[in-house]
Design a protein around this motif. Structure first.
Motif: not given
Length: 133
Positions: A86-110
């Motif tokens: 995070l390198q810029a303020q996101m809504d009310r969250t102040i950027a302090r260089g927070q690192r995220i590591s987030l698992r996810g899944a995309h479902v694409l309908h083609v």
């Protein structure tokens, strides 16, 4: 676009932060929804705009796709790992260089050669925990 190749093209555009290229992968009325947020983006311009905001907050965002499951009837599911700082303020969250590591899944309908709709599943609680750490 072949179902087997859609993930490579999509994640390539994501990792180049090429919002126009991502938007062009969708049909004109295509939708993208981050399920955790509950607000679908409808149309290429809205999809591109949402990504531009995300890249403003996380300019080093990088996706690594893992498992890909292809349904021959027009869907592709891809699990991924997203890392970013995070390198810029996101809504009310102040950027302090927070690192995220987030698992996810995309479902694409083609349909035909374009993505008709996509769903992005990730854990909002994990995301918030990492931002607030």
């Amino acid at each position: 676009m072949k179902l087997h190749g859609v993930a490579d093209v999509l994640y390539g555009a994501y990792n180049r932060h090429d919002t126009a290229a991502v938007a062009e992968l969708y049909d004109g009325n295509g939708t993208h929804e981050d399920i955790a947020m509950g607000h679908p983006k409808v149309g290429r311009a809205a999809i591109a705009h949402g990504l531009q905001k995300f890249f403003g907050w996380f300019p080093d965002a990088h996706w690594v796709p893992h498992v890909q499951i292809v349904d021959p009837f027009g869907s592709v599911t891809i699990t991924y790992l997203l890392t970013a700082t995070l390198q810029a303020q996101m809504d009310r969250t102040i950027a302090r260089g927070q690192r995220i590591s987030l698992r996810g899944a995309h479902v694409l309908h083609v349909r035909g050669r374009l993505i008709h709709s996509s769903e992005d599943y990730w854990d909002a609680a994990t995301f918030q925990k990492q931002l607030n750490a």
